[in-house]
Design a protein around this motif. Structure first.
Motif, PDB file in Angstrom:
ATOM      1  N   VAL A   1      -2.707   6.236  -0.927  1.00 12.93           N
ATOM      2  CA  VAL A   1      -3.132   7.234   0.050  1.00 12.93           C
ATOM      3  C   VAL A   1      -2.216   8.428  -0.142  1.00 12.93           C
ATOM      4  CG1 VAL A   1      -3.372   7.760   2.508  1.00 12.93           C
ATOM      5  CG2 VAL A   1      -3.872   5.449   1.671  1.00 12.93           C
ATOM      6  N   ARG A   2      -2.812   9.601  -0.417  1.00 11.24           N
ATOM      7  CA  ARG A   2      -1.924  10.727  -0.730  1.00 11.24           C
ATOM      8  C   ARG A   2      -2.418  12.038  -0.149  1.00 11.24           C
ATOM      9  NH1 ARG A   2      -3.374  13.612  -5.601  1.00 11.24           N
ATOM     10  NH2 ARG A   2      -5.276  12.735  -6.484  1.00 11.24           N
ATOM     11  N   ALA A   3      -1.455  12.932  -0.033  1.00  8.39           N
ATOM     12  CA  ALA A   3      -1.727  14.297   0.397  1.00  8.39           C
ATOM     13  C   ALA A   3      -1.760  15.171  -0.846  1.00  8.39           C
ATOM     14  CB  ALA A   3      -0.644  14.780   1.354  1.00  8.39           C
ATOM     15  N   ALA A   4      -2.855  15.888  -1.036  1.00  6.99           N
ATOM     16  CA  ALA A   4      -3.000  16.792  -2.187  1.00  6.99           C
ATOM     17  C   ALA A   4      -3.281  18.200  -1.664  1.00  6.99           C
ATOM     18  CB  ALA A   4      -4.142  16.322  -3.086  1.00  6.99           C
ATOM     19  N   ASP A   5      -3.017  19.178  -2.488  1.00 15.99           N
ATOM     20  CA  ASP A   5      -3.298  20.577  -2.150  1.00 15.99           C
ATOM     21  C   ASP A   5      -2.639  20.978  -0.828  1.00 15.99           C
ATOM     22  OD1 ASP A   5      -4.989  20.602  -4.431  1.00 15.99           O
ATOM     23  OD2 ASP A   5      -6.619  19.777  -3.209  1.00 15.99           O
ATOM     24  N   VAL A   6      -1.377  20.648  -0.686  1.00  9.92           N
ATOM     25  CA  VAL A   6      -0.656  20.941   0.549  1.00  9.92           C
ATOM     26  C   VAL A   6      -0.373  22.439   0.654  1.00  9.92           C
ATOM     27  CG1 VAL A   6       1.451  20.509   1.879  1.00  9.92           C
ATOM     28  CG2 VAL A   6       0.412  18.657   0.539  1.00  9.92           C
TER      29      VAL A   6
ATOM     30  N   LEU B   1      -6.494  14.767   2.348  1.00 11.21           N
ATOM     31  CA  LEU B   1      -6.103  13.366   2.396  1.00 11.21           C
ATOM     32  C   LEU B   1      -7.003  12.605   1.428  1.00 11.21           C
ATOM     33  CD1 LEU B   1      -4.431  11.101   3.765  1.00 11.21           C
ATOM     34  CD2 LEU B   1      -6.330  10.878   5.395  1.00 11.21           C
ATOM     35  N   ILE B   2      -6.398  11.955   0.439  1.00 12.45           N
ATOM     36  CA  ILE B   2      -7.161  11.208  -0.565  1.00 12.45           C
ATOM     37  C   ILE B   2      -6.865   9.718  -0.382  1.00 12.45           C
ATOM     38  CG2 ILE B   2      -7.532  10.841  -3.028  1.00 12.45           C
ATOM     39  CD1 ILE B   2      -6.703  13.784  -3.429  1.00 12.45           C
TER      40      ILE B   2
ATOM     41  N   VAL C   1       0.883  -1.156   0.000  1.00 15.90           N
ATOM     42  CA  VAL C   1       0.000   0.000   0.000  1.00 15.90           C
ATOM     43  C   VAL C   1       0.926   1.213   0.000  1.00 15.90           C
ATOM     44  CG1 VAL C   1      -1.727   1.319   1.284  1.00 15.90           C
ATOM     45  CG2 VAL C   1      -1.843  -1.180   1.238  1.00 15.90           C
ATOM     46  N   THR C   2       0.713   2.130  -0.933  1.00 16.47           N
ATOM     47  CA  THR C   2       1.625   3.257  -1.059  1.00 16.47           C
ATOM     48  C   THR C   2       1.018   4.540  -0.516  1.00 16.47           C
ATOM     49  OG1 THR C   2       0.867   3.723  -3.310  1.00 16.47           O
ATOM     50  CG2 THR C   2       2.748   2.229  -3.074  1.00 16.47           C
ATOM     51  N   PHE C   3       1.897   5.438  -0.073  1.00 13.58           N
ATOM     52  CA  PHE C   3       1.469   6.742   0.429  1.00 13.58           C
ATOM     53  C   PHE C   3       2.433   7.806  -0.099  1.00 13.58           C
ATOM     54  CE2 PHE C   3       4.777   5.545   3.347  1.00 13.58           C
ATOM     55  CZ  PHE C   3       5.410   6.726   3.654  1.00 13.58           C
ATOM     56  N   GLY C   4       2.002   9.040  -0.059  1.00 13.05           N
ATOM     57  CA  GLY C   4       2.880  10.137  -0.459  1.00 13.05           C
ATOM     58  C   GLY C   4       2.098  11.244  -1.126  1.00 13.05           C
ATOM     59  N   ARG C   5       2.825  12.039  -1.905  1.00  8.62           N
ATOM     60  CA  ARG C   5       2.201  13.133  -2.641  1.00  8.62           C
ATOM     61  C   ARG C   5       2.038  12.786  -4.118  1.00  8.62           C
ATOM     62  NH1 ARG C   5       4.932  18.594  -0.241  1.00  8.62           N
ATOM     63  NH2 ARG C   5       3.338  19.545  -1.544  1.00  8.62           N
ATOM     64  N   ALA C   6       2.691  11.727  -4.557  1.00  3.93           N
ATOM     65  CA  ALA C   6       2.612  11.311  -5.961  1.00  3.93           C
ATOM     66  C   ALA C   6       1.185  10.937  -6.333  1.00  3.93           C
ATOM     67  CB  ALA C   6       3.549  10.125  -6.207  1.00  3.93           C
TER      68      ALA C   6
ATOM     69  N   PRO D   1      -8.658   5.468  -1.023  1.00  3.94           N
ATOM     70  CA  PRO D   1      -9.673   4.724  -1.782  1.00  3.94           C
ATOM     71  C   PRO D   1     -11.073   4.831  -1.173  1.00  3.94           C
ATOM     72  CG  PRO D   1      -7.682   3.414  -1.546  1.00  3.94           C
ATOM     73  CD  PRO D   1      -7.509   4.630  -0.675  1.00  3.94           C
ATOM     74  N   ALA D   2     -11.150   5.144   0.132  1.00  4.08           N
ATOM     75  CA  ALA D   2     -12.451   5.248   0.809  1.00  4.08           C
ATOM     76  C   ALA D   2     -13.029   6.658   0.744  1.00  4.08           C
ATOM     77  CB  ALA D   2     -12.304   4.822   2.264  1.00  4.08           C
ATOM     78  N   GLY D   3     -12.282   7.613   0.176  1.00  7.83           N
ATOM     79  CA  GLY D   3     -12.768   8.978   0.099  1.00  7.83           C
ATOM     80  C   GLY D   3     -11.702   9.988   0.482  1.00  7.83           C
ATOM     81  N   ALA D   4     -12.105  11.232   0.599  1.00  8.37           N
ATOM     82  CA  ALA D   4     -11.165  12.313   0.897  1.00  8.37           C
ATOM     83  C   ALA D   4     -11.599  13.047   2.155  1.00  8.37           C
ATOM     84  CB  ALA D   4     -11.095  13.289  -0.278  1.00  8.37           C
ATOM     85  N   ALA D   5     -10.620  13.678   2.825  1.00 12.46           N
ATOM     86  CA  ALA D   5     -10.915  14.445   4.043  1.00 12.46           C
ATOM     87  C   ALA D   5      -9.880  15.547   4.201  1.00 12.46           C
ATOM     88  CB  ALA D   5     -10.899  13.524   5.258  1.00 12.46           C
ATOM     89  N   PRO D   6     -10.305  16.694   4.729  1.00 11.94           N
ATOM     90  CA  PRO D   6      -9.337  17.758   5.006  1.00 11.94           C
ATOM     91  C   PRO D   6      -8.548  17.429   6.279  1.00 11.94           C
ATOM     92  CG  PRO D   6     -11.517  18.447   5.690  1.00 11.94           C
ATOM     93  CD  PRO D   6     -11.680  17.092   5.038  1.00 11.94           C
ATOM     94  N   VAL D   7      -7.253  17.744   6.268  1.00 10.60           N
ATOM     95  CA  VAL D   7      -6.396  17.489   7.424  1.00 10.60           C
ATOM     96  C   VAL D   7      -5.587  18.745   7.707  1.00 10.60           C
ATOM     97  CG1 VAL D   7      -4.460  16.126   8.324  1.00 10.60           C
ATOM     98  CG2 VAL D   7      -6.207  15.023   6.913  1.00 10.60           C
ATOM     99  N   ARG D   8      -5.501  19.087   8.981  1.00  9.66           N
ATOM    100  CA  ARG D   8      -4.640  20.188   9.418  1.00  9.66           C
ATOM    101  C   ARG D   8      -3.815  19.667  10.575  1.00  9.66           C
ATOM    102  NH1 ARG D   8      -4.591  24.273  13.240  1.00  9.66           N
ATOM    103  NH2 ARG D   8      -3.534  26.167  12.577  1.00  9.66           N
ATOM    104  N   LEU D   9      -2.498  19.717  10.444  1.00  3.92           N
ATOM    105  CA  LEU D   9      -1.618  19.202  11.480  1.00  3.92           C
ATOM    106  C   LEU D   9      -1.178  20.315  12.425  1.00  3.92           C
ATOM    107  CD1 LEU D   9       0.699  16.881   9.351  1.00  3.92           C
ATOM    108  CD2 LEU D   9      -1.333  16.242  10.660  1.00  3.92           C
ATOM    109  N   ASN D  10      -0.992  19.966  13.683  1.00  2.25           N
ATOM    110  CA  ASN D  10      -0.406  20.905  14.622  1.00  2.25           C
ATOM    111  C   ASN D  10       1.112  20.842  14.602  1.00  2.25           C
ATOM    112  OD1 ASN D  10      -2.709  22.142  15.661  1.00  2.25           O
ATOM    113  ND2 ASN D  10      -3.116  20.418  17.015  1.00  2.25           N
TER     114      ASN D  10
END
Length: 198
Positions: free
Chosen positions: A163-168, A180-181, A153-158, A183-192
């Motif tokens: 699982v990837r991070a878009a619109d950083v 956060l994109i 299972v791959t992750f990253g910005r590619a 296969p189950a959908g997308a969600a906004p994420v904000r890190l502290n």
């Protein structure tokens, strides 16, 4: 002896799910974040600080008991064979390789290829029913998919990452936000946390 004792404990805890994390950088932060998420699912043990060697690793494992459901381990290496040894103490079902960098080149490792060989020992230890979580943005890590029987299972910005991070974006205080994109959908994420690398 400490490693053998830890393995004896693991063998008596069949309901335990073990996850291992390695990489040239980011292991401790990733381990801490993962443990915070997973502990909501059940009792979790993770190393204090960066207990990721032949002493800290079994000491962490020995904190697990019959109530523990998740064991999140950080795996460090000062040479080839070290990660394989740690995996033999606590065989992971899930393994994440964050990156292959130049850390320890010229000290413990001759070159980056040797670092990649050592870090890949984690995915080689995973069973056929396991999951190898691989950084899609690092070619050396992606090459490890051929070294495992586990499902990658791959992750990253590619764009091709599972699982990837878009619109950083990064705010004025250095805290990243992204979509956060998965296969189950997308969600906004904000890190502290601070820093786009996170």
């Amino acid at each position: 002896a400490l490693g053998r004792l830890a393995r004896a404990v693991v063998d008596r805890l069949p309901r335990l799910t073990i996850a291992g994390i390695t990489g040239s950088s980011g292991k401790t932060t990733t381990k801490d974040l993962l443990a915070q998420v997973v502990e909501r699912l059940g009792p979790t043990v993770a190393p204090a600080g960066s207990f990721n060697n032949e002493l800290g690793h079994p000491l962490t494992v020995l904190r697990a008991d019959e109530q523990t459901r998740y064991l999140i381990l950080e795996l460090g290496a000062r040479g080839r064979g070290h990660i394989a040894t740690l995996c033999a103490i606590a065989p992971p079902r899930l393994g994440a390789v964050l990156n292959v960098g130049r850390a320890h080149v010229g000290g413990y490792f001759a070159d980056r290829a040797e670092v990649a060989q050592a870090k890949g020992e984690l995915v080689e230890a995973l069973p056929a029913g396991g999951v190898a979580v691989l950084n899609a943005d690092d070619r050396e890590v992606m090459n490890m998919a051929s070294r495992t029987a586990a499902r990658p299972v791959t992750f990253g910005r590619a764009g091709h990452a599972d699982v990837r991070a878009a619109d950083v974006t990064v705010d004025a205080d250095g805290r990243p936000s992204f979509t956060l994109i998965t296969p189950a959908g997308a969600a906004p994420v904000r890190l502290n946390l601070r820093g786009e690398h996170n």
